[in-house]
Enzyme design. Sequence first.
Site, PDB file in Angstrom:
ATOM      1  N   CYS A 190       0.606  -1.199   0.003  1.00  0.00           N
ATOM      2  CA  CYS A 190      -0.057   0.081  -0.152  1.00  0.00           C
ATOM      3  C   CYS A 190       0.819   1.285   0.120  1.00  0.00           C
ATOM      4  CB  CYS A 190      -0.924  -0.162   1.278  1.00  0.00           C
ATOM      5  SG  CYS A 190      -1.664   1.676   1.768  1.00  0.00           S
ATOM      6  N   CYS A 235       0.075   3.896   2.693  1.00  0.00           N
ATOM      7  CA  CYS A 235       0.487   3.457   4.012  1.00  0.00           C
ATOM      8  C   CYS A 235       2.004   3.709   4.306  1.00  0.00           C
ATOM      9  CB  CYS A 235       0.419   1.916   3.988  1.00  0.00           C
ATOM     10  SG  CYS A 235      -1.488   1.030   3.912  1.00  0.00           S
TER      11      CYS A 235
END
Length: 145
Positions: free
Chosen positions: A65, A68
């Site tokens: 991600c 993230c």
Amino acid sequence: MAAGLIRCEHCGRTNRVPAAAAGSLRCGSCHQPLPWIADADDDTFAEIAEAATVPVLVDLWAPWCAPCRIVSPALERLARDLAGQIKLVKVNLDEAPRLAQRFNVRAVPTLLVLRQGEMAAQQAGALLPPALRTWVEQALAMGDS
């Protein structure tokens, strides 16, 4: 559970930081609050996050991600800025599918604030650092009223 090492930003001393312990962390030399950042998974979450006596900011993330990876440094800075007030627990959802299901994670990152093991706030998706700080401070203030 493995302990980590963290350098005190006040005196420079390296301190051993356990993943789970009662209270908040302080430097063994100058006694200033230390940032508390720990990793957890399905098997360790209860001990590391839910049993914590300080509010816990939980980062539910995944290595694939991109948002993230962008949010992670801001979360770590926030943990340093709020040392002694919060504990940051990072959960890689690829290694913790039961937690993803339990917290009904539909987007990563998903952030939680836990107080005494109970969810006080939840945020799906990445926030810019100023908005992230505001969200965390509001979630912490809700528990103080």
